[in-house]
Design an enzyme around this catalytic site. Structure first.
Site, short mmCIF file in Angstrom:
data_model
loop_
_atom_site.label_atom_id
_atom_site.label_comp_id
_atom_site.label_asym_id
_atom_site.label_seq_id
_atom_site.Cartn_x
_atom_site.Cartn_y
_atom_site.Cartn_z
N ASP A 81 0.81 -1.20 0.00
CA ASP A 81 0.00 0.00 0.00
C ASP A 81 0.86 1.27 0.00
O ASP A 81 1.93 1.31 0.58
CB ASP A 81 -0.91 0.00 1.22
CG ASP A 81 -1.86 -1.17 1.22
OD1 ASP A 81 -2.99 -1.00 0.76
OD2 ASP A 81 -1.46 -2.26 1.68
N ARG A 82 0.31 2.29 -0.62
CA ARG A 82 1.01 3.57 -0.65
C ARG A 82 0.93 4.28 0.69
O ARG A 82 1.94 4.75 1.20
CB ARG A 82 0.41 4.46 -1.75
CG ARG A 82 1.03 5.85 -1.79
CD ARG A 82 0.42 6.70 -2.88
NE ARG A 82 0.99 8.04 -2.88
CZ ARG A 82 0.66 8.99 -3.74
NH1 ARG A 82 -0.26 8.76 -4.66
NH2 ARG A 82 1.22 10.17 -3.67
#
Length: 330
Positions: A81-82
């Site tokens: 995930d960012r």
């Protein structure tokens, strides 16, 4: 026009009794890959990287650029995930190219922790899994009821595919609908490769979640039923070939997927073969702690999951989540 997709699957452990803010800061979602690639000799360089606020694809692009190689010469175990703080492994195939100074890449978004040589490209899903440390902030609701749910989680939670598999606002499912409509109309429009990959994955995941939701509705998702093709409860990942389920399970699965028969037909033409996926996700080393901080109540969770599973499948059994990262994007 894109339709509205209901991604609110049935919960299995009594329902979420509390509400919480999720991903207020990247440090609220910490992910570390389990195990490291084997060091040795070869044309690949393995890099252990910590990133914050950057997605895996962006880091891979930066590695390819500094090394002067193609993007498909960069490998990794999995997408991360960012809006998180994660550590993960990348590989770069240098062949006979000189090795760059990897440390010149260090910036506020990611840092190279270590690197060494190895024999082959890293590929998705080859690692042992991921360890998570997650902070849910500003807890409200019935914490006593939440405690009852937390005590059940080590026995397993529904192994749903998470919302991120379906794209923002279900955008990947919109791609499936369009592709299925084209197929039914006899139109052969070529979908870009990356869009097709997202759509195929989303369609399989959607059908699996339909079956799992049906099993939860009948309260038989934790145990095998008549016709189970594997030792433990499982559901279909649709593709070409015959469904391995028989008897009661085959009837249930056919019924759950019946409204999506055109999707099944499209998947069968998409080059994928029938597979199975466990219905039950059992976290390892699950622990929790309530914390009082700055006038608010938080819940700190830690656990490990195997590759291809979703932390949000566990979290949604505990709390109704207000995703602050998603809210910031809108």
């Amino acid at each position: 026009m894109p339709q509205s997709w209901d991604l609110n699957w049935p919960r299995a452990l009594g329902g979420a009794a509390i509400q919480a803010d999720f991903r207020t800061e990247p440090e609220d979602f910490v992910v570390d890959e389990l195990a490291a690639p084997e060091a040795g000799e070869g044309e690949h360089v393995y890099l252990h990287i910590r990133k914050r606020g950057a997605n895996t694809g962006y880091v891979a692009q930066q590695l390819a650029q500094i090394a002067g190689v193609q993007s498909n010469d960069v490998g990794f175990f999995g997408l991360k995930d960012r809006h998180a703080v994660t550590t993960q492994w990348f590989s770069v195939w240098l062949a006979q190219k000189p090795e760059p100074d990897w440390k010149t890449l260090d910036n506020e978004e990611f840092q190279v922790l270590s690197y060494f040589r190895g024999a082959r490209k890293l590929r998705r899903g080859e690692h042992l899994g991921n360890r998570f440390q997650i902070r849910l902030r500003n807890i409200t609701g019935d914490t006593a009821a939440a405690e009852q749910v937390l005590h059940q989680i080590p026995n397993g939670v529904p192994n749903y595919f998470g919302e991120q598999r379906f794209g923002h606002s279900g955008g990947n499912l919109d791609l499936v609908e369009k592709a299925v409509a084209d197929q039914q109309a006899g139109q052969r429009r070529r979908m870009p490769r990356n869009q097709k990959a997202f759509a195929l994955s989303a369609a399989r995941s959607w059908l699996f979640n339909q079956v799992l939701a049906a099993r939860i509705g009948r309260d038989n998702w934790l145990a095998s039923i008549d016709g189970e093709p594997e030792a433990n409860p499982s559901g279909p990942l649709w593709g070409r070939g015959r469904n391995a389920a028989t008897g009661e399970q085959l009837v249930l699965e056919d019924g759950a997927m019946a409204p999506w028969k055109p999707w099944q037909d499209w998947l069968e033409h998409g080059g994928l073969s029938q597979e199975r996926r466990p219905l039950v996700l059992v976290p390892q080393g699950f622990a929790w702690e309530w914390q009082e901080q700055e006038g608010r109540k938080d819940l700190l969770l830690s656990f490990a999951l195997p590759p291809g599973t979703f932390a949000t499948a566990l979290l949604r059994e505990v709390a109704e989540l207000a995703n602050q990262a998603a809210a910031a994007i809108k």
